[in-house]
Each structure stands twice: as structure tokens, then as C-alpha cells.
Scaffold this motif. Structure first.
Motif, PDB file in Angstrom:
ATOM      1  N   HIS A 197       0.829  -1.205   0.000  1.00 21.68           N
ATOM      2  CA  HIS A 197       0.000   0.000   0.000  1.00 21.68           C
ATOM      3  C   HIS A 197       0.865   1.257   0.000  1.00 21.68           C
ATOM      4  CE1 HIS A 197      -1.965   2.967   2.865  1.00 21.68           C
ATOM      5  NE2 HIS A 197      -2.829   2.979   1.888  1.00 21.68           N
ATOM      6  N   ALA A 198       1.877   1.279   0.862  1.00 17.47           N
ATOM      7  CA  ALA A 198       2.744   2.458   0.941  1.00 17.47           C
ATOM      8  C   ALA A 198       3.500   2.674  -0.370  1.00 17.47           C
ATOM      9  CB  ALA A 198       3.729   2.301   2.102  1.00 17.47           C
ATOM     10  N   LEU A 199       3.995   1.591  -0.961  1.00 18.12           N
ATOM     11  CA  LEU A 199       4.725   1.731  -2.211  1.00 18.12           C
ATOM     12  C   LEU A 199       3.790   2.129  -3.347  1.00 18.12           C
ATOM     13  CD1 LEU A 199       7.414   1.637  -3.599  1.00 18.12           C
ATOM     14  CD2 LEU A 199       7.219  -0.851  -3.769  1.00 18.12           C
ATOM     15  N   GLY A 200       2.559   1.648  -3.314  1.00 20.05           N
ATOM     16  CA  GLY A 200       1.567   2.096  -4.286  1.00 20.05           C
ATOM     17  C   GLY A 200       1.328   3.587  -4.190  1.00 20.05           C
ATOM     18  N   PHE A 215       3.176  -3.207 -10.378  1.00 15.41           N
ATOM     19  CA  PHE A 215       3.618  -3.643  -9.052  1.00 15.41           C
ATOM     20  C   PHE A 215       2.449  -4.179  -8.230  1.00 15.41           C
ATOM     21  CE2 PHE A 215       3.780  -2.488  -4.544  1.00 15.41           C
ATOM     22  CZ  PHE A 215       4.721  -3.430  -4.126  1.00 15.41           C
ATOM     23  N   MET A 216       1.375  -3.387  -8.127  1.00 18.12           N
ATOM     24  CA  MET A 216       0.256  -3.793  -7.281  1.00 18.12           C
ATOM     25  C   MET A 216      -0.381  -5.088  -7.791  1.00 18.12           C
ATOM     26  SD  MET A 216       0.070  -1.699  -4.699  1.00 18.12           S
ATOM     27  CE  MET A 216      -1.593  -1.562  -4.003  1.00 18.12           C
ATOM     28  N   GLN A 217      -0.568  -5.195  -9.082  1.00 13.20           N
ATOM     29  CA  GLN A 217      -1.123  -6.428  -9.617  1.00 13.20           C
ATOM     30  C   GLN A 217      -0.167  -7.597  -9.401  1.00 13.20           C
ATOM     31  OE1 GLN A 217      -2.040  -5.182 -13.690  1.00 13.20           O
ATOM     32  NE2 GLN A 217      -4.215  -5.029 -13.178  1.00 13.20           N
ATOM     33  N   HIS A 237      -6.583   1.016  -4.857  1.00 12.88           N
ATOM     34  CA  HIS A 237      -5.402   1.640  -5.455  1.00 12.88           C
ATOM     35  C   HIS A 237      -5.167   1.126  -6.872  1.00 12.88           C
ATOM     36  CE1 HIS A 237      -3.428   4.320  -2.548  1.00 12.88           C
ATOM     37  NE2 HIS A 237      -4.017   3.586  -1.629  1.00 12.88           N
ATOM     38  N   VAL A 238      -5.390  -0.152  -7.098  1.00 12.67           N
ATOM     39  CA  VAL A 238      -5.273  -0.688  -8.449  1.00 12.67           C
ATOM     40  C   VAL A 238      -6.233   0.052  -9.377  1.00 12.67           C
ATOM     41  CG1 VAL A 238      -5.686  -2.721  -9.902  1.00 12.67           C
ATOM     42  CG2 VAL A 238      -4.465  -2.971  -7.726  1.00 12.67           C
ATOM     43  N   ALA A 239      -7.460   0.266  -8.905  1.00  8.85           N
ATOM     44  CA  ALA A 239      -8.458   0.962  -9.721  1.00  8.85           C
ATOM     45  C   ALA A 239      -8.036   2.395 -10.034  1.00  8.85           C
ATOM     46  CB  ALA A 239      -9.817   0.950  -9.023  1.00  8.85           C
TER      47      ALA A 239
END
Length: 455
Positions: A197-200, A215-217, A237-239
Motif C-alpha cells: 500500500h505504501a509503495l503504491g 507492481f500492485m497487480q 489503489h489498483v483501480a
């Protein structure tokens, strides 16, 4: 006279237990809470154990419901915790006092107690994470960072601390440090959703949209066994990446399959859904009847007033769903704000109230009133909590109001906001489309598509 601690939790903190069979449930809470896993709730299976720390952990879970009934549901556990506190360790006593302060609405005292705990018992990472939660909700980003740094010398072996540190850095705009801490956490434990989450956040803030999506996926296969907030929020966040990259159908699918519907009656799941639907519409994406499904759940939130950040999104969602309860909630916010607990009253009166009037006006097409109310609130918006990415919704609504007003001065204001955002996120098709519209209406070249050569 205090009893000697009868065991230690998995982080090495002494715990005083009437029944040592409760220790696995204590560890479920501690480990589950700091790793964002659903097993934190398993401590409720030990609710018959009168041990003060067990009772305090049960109270904590009830307060996290973030509902109007949360405090009442927590009080019996707090009473039992307080009744046995004389037999507990000083660490356990301070934790109980912090939960009591939370229940009483004295968030400033709760934060002070969590800071003291981090200094004196730096491996009490459940206390630390809860302290970060309160700092986050009051806009105290440096406080989040101080808490994690206090524990670092004693708990550097715990990957979840590095995730907490990463988010503290990110919210303080220290992106290089945030990324390093997040990557350290993930190297220690690939399934570290808070570090993901933080890196996103870092990648979104720095405009690394395609990289952030990849990355998130790429780590999403680890998002199993998590609490509903963590799993839905990481997909949220992906959205966001998908919206900005113009992948509208995929973004809607994430909403339908990953964000809305996990725990529909939970506050955080509800505001994630509100925020995403609003962002879809602001990006020109048709959401169909999705507001109506969400609105039925939001109608149960008219008397909560747990956090101003939550109430604002409940209000906007109700209004977008066409629910008359939006007017009721606005009246309740106006009435509650002057009576809010002292430590959060300014956020309610000076930020939430004008923002609430602006949001309701926007939802109903009164864009001048929307811009006025949100314009008052935006400079102090950090005080209501939420992350930079979450609060960006309110700036997007304000920006939309300026564009829809359409006067020369409003469009000039919109241009200033849009171009700064586009400079930081040049990959964003959403921002590029909006900027093109504004430049055309201002009679200027489409600078967003590439700078024209100087004359």
C-alpha cells in the motif's frame, strides 16, 4: 499488588493472563492487527477470559467498527479491563488507558499514550499501529513517523514495522525513504500488504502509473486472509491506476469484483466504494445503477459522526444515490460539529461543515456553492484525516465545480490546479482530457499534449 506476567506474546511483550490458553488468541490479535489479517478478530473467542489485555483487545476490535454503536459495544470489555488493571503490567495498563481515551473521544490523550508506549515498550507494535491510526485520522503525519522511528532500534526484525515506517514517510512526502522502507519490508515478507500500500502511494504520487499498476497487480496474489479494509483498499489503489491510464472497463470490473461487496456494512468498505464511484464519474465513466446499491447501506450512517472524513463520503454517496437522507445527514453534521470532542472539534466545524455543504451542492448541480464550500475547506483538509490519495477526491470535486462554473476566473483556477497535477502525472489520460477541455475553453493551445514551440 500486581501479578507476575504469565506469558509473552509473539513479539516478546509480557502479558498477564488468567488463562494461558488465551495466549494463541492474544497472538492472533497482535500478529493479525499489524499484518492487516482477518485473524485479529479471533481474540473474541477468548472474550470470557477476564485478563485485562484480552478485554482491551476485544474493546479495540469493537471500536474499529467505526459505527454509532461501537463505543457502547466496547464499554463492557473496557469495564472488565479496568477492573483487573491493577494486576496488569504497566504496558498493559497504558494500552487500556489509551483505548479508554479513544472510547471517550479524547484522541489527543490516546495519541500521547501511544507515543509513551512506543518509547518505553517499542515492541508493542499493536499499540504503535493504533497510534498511527489516530495520527492519520487527525492529519498528524509527523506523529505517524515519530511512532515508527521510536520502535525501529528494538523491532527492526519485524517486517510490518518497516511497512508502518514506509507509510509514515510517504505521508510526510519523504518518498525516497518511503520506498526504501517499503521494499525492505517486502524483502523480509512478500505478503506485507501495508508495505504494498505504501509503495503504491509512492508510485501514484510520483506519477509512475504503469509501474504502480504492474507492481500492485504483481503482489495481489498475496492479498488473502486479510481484513476487508486492507484487501479492498489495495484493490482501490489498483483501480486508481486503471482510471488514470484510461482502462475504464478494467477499473469498473475491479470495483464490482474486488472493492464493493466484501463486507458491505463496514465503514471503510463503504467509503472506498463512494470514493471510487465518484472518481469514475469525474473521469467521465458511466457507473450505471451502482450508486443505488451503495446508498441503501449509507442510509444507516446518519448518526455515526465517528470521523469527519467518513461522514463527508457518506453524505456525497447518499446525494449521488438520490437519497433524501443526504439532507438529514447534513443537518446532523451541522448540529454535531459544535458539540464534537474538543480534540477534533476544529476539524468538524472549520473543515467538515463547509466541505459537507460544498459536496451536497456539487452532487445536486449547484457548482458555485460547491466551489465556495470546498474552497474554504481545502486549505485545511488534512485535519480531517485520510491519505493524500484519499483526500484528492475532494480536490477533484472542487476542480470539476470550477470547470462547470465555466467563468474566466473559475477556468483560470482550474488550469492552475490541473497543470500542476499533470506535470506530476504525465501518464494520466484522465488529467490530459480535463486539461485539454480547460485549455480549449480558455482559448489556449492544448499544452497537455505537448508544449508548443516558443514563438
Amino acid at each position: 499488588m500486581r501479578s507476575a506476567p504469565s506469558a509473552t506474546d509473539s513479539l516478546g511483550n509480557p502479558v498477564t493472563l488468567a488463562d494461558t490458553a488465551s495466549l494463541p488468541r492474544v497472538d492472533d490479535f497482535v500478529e493479525g492487527f499489524i499484518s492487516c489479517e482477518a485473524r485479529a478478530v479471533d481474540v473474541l473467542a477468548a472474550a470470557e477470559d477476564p485478563s485485562p489485555i484480552v478485554q482491551a483487545y476485544c474493546a479495540t476490535l469493537h471500536l474499529f467498527a467505526e459505527s454509532r454503536d461501537a463505543v457502547a459495544n466496547a464499554r463492557p470489555f473496557l469495564a472488565r479491563a479496568r477492573a483487573g488493571a491493577a494486576q496488569a503490567t504497566s504496558r498493559e495498563q497504558r494500552y487500556i488507558a489509551a483505548i479508554e481515551a479513544w472510547a471517550e473521544g479524547d484522541i489527543a490523550r490516546a495519541i500521547a499514550l501511544h507515543h509513551a508506549q512506543a518509547r518505553e515498550h517499542p515492541r508493542d507494535l499493536a499499540s504503535l499501529k493504533l497510534g498511527q491510526y489516530h495520527c492519520f485520522n487527525t492529519g498528524d503525519c509527523p506523529g505517524m513517523l515519530r511512532l515508527a522511528l521510536a520502535a525501529l532500534p528494538a523491532a527492526a526484525d519485524v517486517p510490518y514495522l518497516h511497512g508502518m515506517l514506509a507509510f509514515g514517510y510517504e505521508q510526510c512526502h519523504l518518498m525516497r525513504e518511503a520506498e526504501a522502507s517499503a521494499r525492505r519490508a517486502i524483502a523480509m515478507e512478500r505478503k506485507e500488504p501495508w508495505a504494498h500500500h505504501a509503495l503504491g502511494h509512492v508510485m501514484l504520487t510520483e506519477g509512475r502509473l504503469s509501474e504502480g499498476l504492474d507492481f500492485m497487480q504483481g503482489v495481489s496474489d498475496t492479498w488473502v486472509g486479510l481484513n476487508s479494509f486492507m484487501v479492498t483498499h489495495n484493490w482501490w489503489h489498483v483501480a486508481l491506476f486503471l482510471i488514470d491510464l484510461g482502462r475504464d472497463a478494467e477499473a469498473l470490473a475491479v470495483y464490482d469484483e474486488r472493492v464493493w461487496g466484501v463486507v458491505k456494512d463496514y465503514s471503510q468498505d463503504q467509503i472506498g466504494a463512494v470514493s471510487l464511484l465518484a472518481r469514475f464519474e469525474l473521469a467521465g465513466i458511466d457507473v450505471g445503477a451502482r450508486w443505488q446499491d451503495l446508498g441503501g447501506y449509507l442510509a444507516q450512517r446518519l448518526d455515526d459522526h465517528v470521523l469527519p472524513f467518513l461522514d463527508l463520503q457518506y453524505l456525497y454517496g447518499l446525494a449521488r444515490a438520490g437519497r433524501p437522507e443526504a439532507d438529514t445527514l447534513l443537518r446532523h453534521i451541522d448540529a454535531f460539529a459544535p458539540q464534537a470532542p474538543a480534540s477534533t472539534r476544529a476539524a468538524w466545524t472549520r473543515v467538515c461543515v463547509p466541505a459537507a455543504h460544498g459536496l451536497l451542492a456539487h452532487a445536486r448541480g449547484d457548482f458555485a456553492t460547491a466551489a465556495e464550500g470546498l474552497g474554504i475547506a481545502l486549505p485545511r483538509l488534512v485535519e480531517i484525516g485520510g491519505s493524500h490519495a484519499q483526500r484528492d477526491l475532494f480536490e477533484q470535486v472542487y476542480l470539476d465545480a470550477l470547470i462547470r462554473i465555466g467563468s474566466e476566473s473559475a477556468l483560470a483556477g482550474a488550469q492552475g490546479i490541473l497543470q500542476q497535477q499533470l506535470n506530476g502525472q504525465p501518464e494520466s489520460l484522465r488529467l490530459r482530457r480535463q486539461a485539454d477541455t480547460v485549455y480549449a475553453r480558455l482559448g489556449l493551445p492544448a499544452f497537455s499534449a505537448g508544449r508548443p514551440a516558443p514563438a
